[in-house]
Design an enzyme around this catalytic site. Sequence first.
Site, PDB file in Angstrom:
ATOM      1  N   GLU A  56       0.595  -1.166  -0.034  1.00 53.65           N
ATOM      2  CA  GLU A  56      -0.390  -0.098   0.472  1.00 53.65           C
ATOM      3  C   GLU A  56       0.298   0.961   0.045  1.00 53.65           C
ATOM      4  OE1 GLU A  56      -0.427   1.760   2.721  1.00 53.65           O
ATOM      5  OE2 GLU A  56       0.812   1.231   4.606  1.00 53.65           O
TER       6      GLU A  56
ATOM      7  N   LYS B  86       8.575  -0.462  -1.093  1.00 56.51           N
ATOM      8  CA  LYS B  86       7.595  -0.110  -0.483  1.00 56.51           C
ATOM      9  C   LYS B  86       8.168   0.688   0.466  1.00 56.51           C
ATOM     10  CE  LYS B  86       4.467   1.632   2.541  1.00 56.51           C
ATOM     11  NZ  LYS B  86       3.104   2.810   2.956  1.00 56.51           N
TER      12      LYS B  86
ATOM     13  N   CYS C 206       5.155   4.638  10.615  1.00 55.27           N
ATOM     14  CA  CYS C 206       5.764   4.628   8.629  1.00 55.27           C
ATOM     15  C   CYS C 206       7.046   4.387   9.165  1.00 55.27           C
ATOM     16  CB  CYS C 206       5.121   4.320   8.418  1.00 55.27           C
ATOM     17  SG  CYS C 206       2.801   4.019   8.405  1.00 55.27           S
TER      18      CYS C 206
END
Length: 351
Positions: free
Chosen positions: A181, A236, A292
């Site tokens: 994502e 990612k 994150c």
Amino acid sequence: MNRSAPPLTQSQAGQSAPIRQICCIGAGYVGGPTMAVIADHCPGIQVTVVDLNEARIAAWNDPDLSRLPVYEPGLDVVVGRCRGRNLHFTTAVEAAIASADMVFLSVNTPTKTRGIGAGQASDLRWIEASARQVAACAQGHTIVVEKSTLPVRTAETVKAILTAAQGAGGQTTFAVLSNPEFLAEGTAINDLEKPDRVLIGGEEPEAINALAAIYAHWVPAERILRTNLWSSELSKLTANAFLAQRISSINAIGALCEATGADVREVARAIGSDSRIGSKFLAAGPGFGGSCFQKDILNLVYLCGHYGLQEVASYWQQVVELNSWQQHRIANLVVRSLFGTVTGKRLAVLG
């Protein structure tokens, strides 16, 4: 928006059975919104989001859409349009896996707090547990999609668990894909509706095409990128590392600006006007936070060290250390401006 398309068929993507059922393990910030958008654009597919947290599932099913467990602008509208039609939230994990043609793994991967790699490596216990549950409950051919942010080569572990469960007669088979994502808090729905890219990594073209066909309902073909498994997993971590690096870079220049009389906003505008650099992520401030950036960079540091790339590990470690230095520097500036103490004083935070 196409709301009347028929179910996708795996025969269209080189497989035999139709894709009618999707299961997503994990009803959190990524799983819930992602599945809602997929259900919205693919009304012919039944999408079921499962989680063992009963309170969270109850919140997703609450008639009052303002009480969804995740707040994102526009999410309530999408969920309201699909829930009860082809979007479902339940704690019946085993049944949802058994009926699914495709299972997304969207569970938490926090930084390990103990053991090998503590403080840097990702804790993959929930990914492993989810893979084992899929292995135990899946029927027929199942495409397993890694949606969580994972260290490169994690798919090897998932594949090993699933391979051990494959039936000798071929009744139960699996394909593993990586589909990370790229969502930002506050813009998740827009990020899903109009993504810069959709990344699909895998080894089996049929499985890759099956997932690509789902996204093709609303994402232009040129924005659906196909890679091998390891490139997708690493991309990612690398994306977040590069974004965090820009923040640390402009904050470092900001400190130099304060020492020399330059204005960091003017410097940022000047370098951001360079088409090779661009203007995004050049706002100087107290550093990056959130769930994150630091987690993913520390994971990258650990991976580099694991593969013997100590110089590379040190490079990315410095991004984290400079960020920590910036946070302390800003805190010290605040204290000094308040005559050396914040006791009994009110501080306002804008932003």
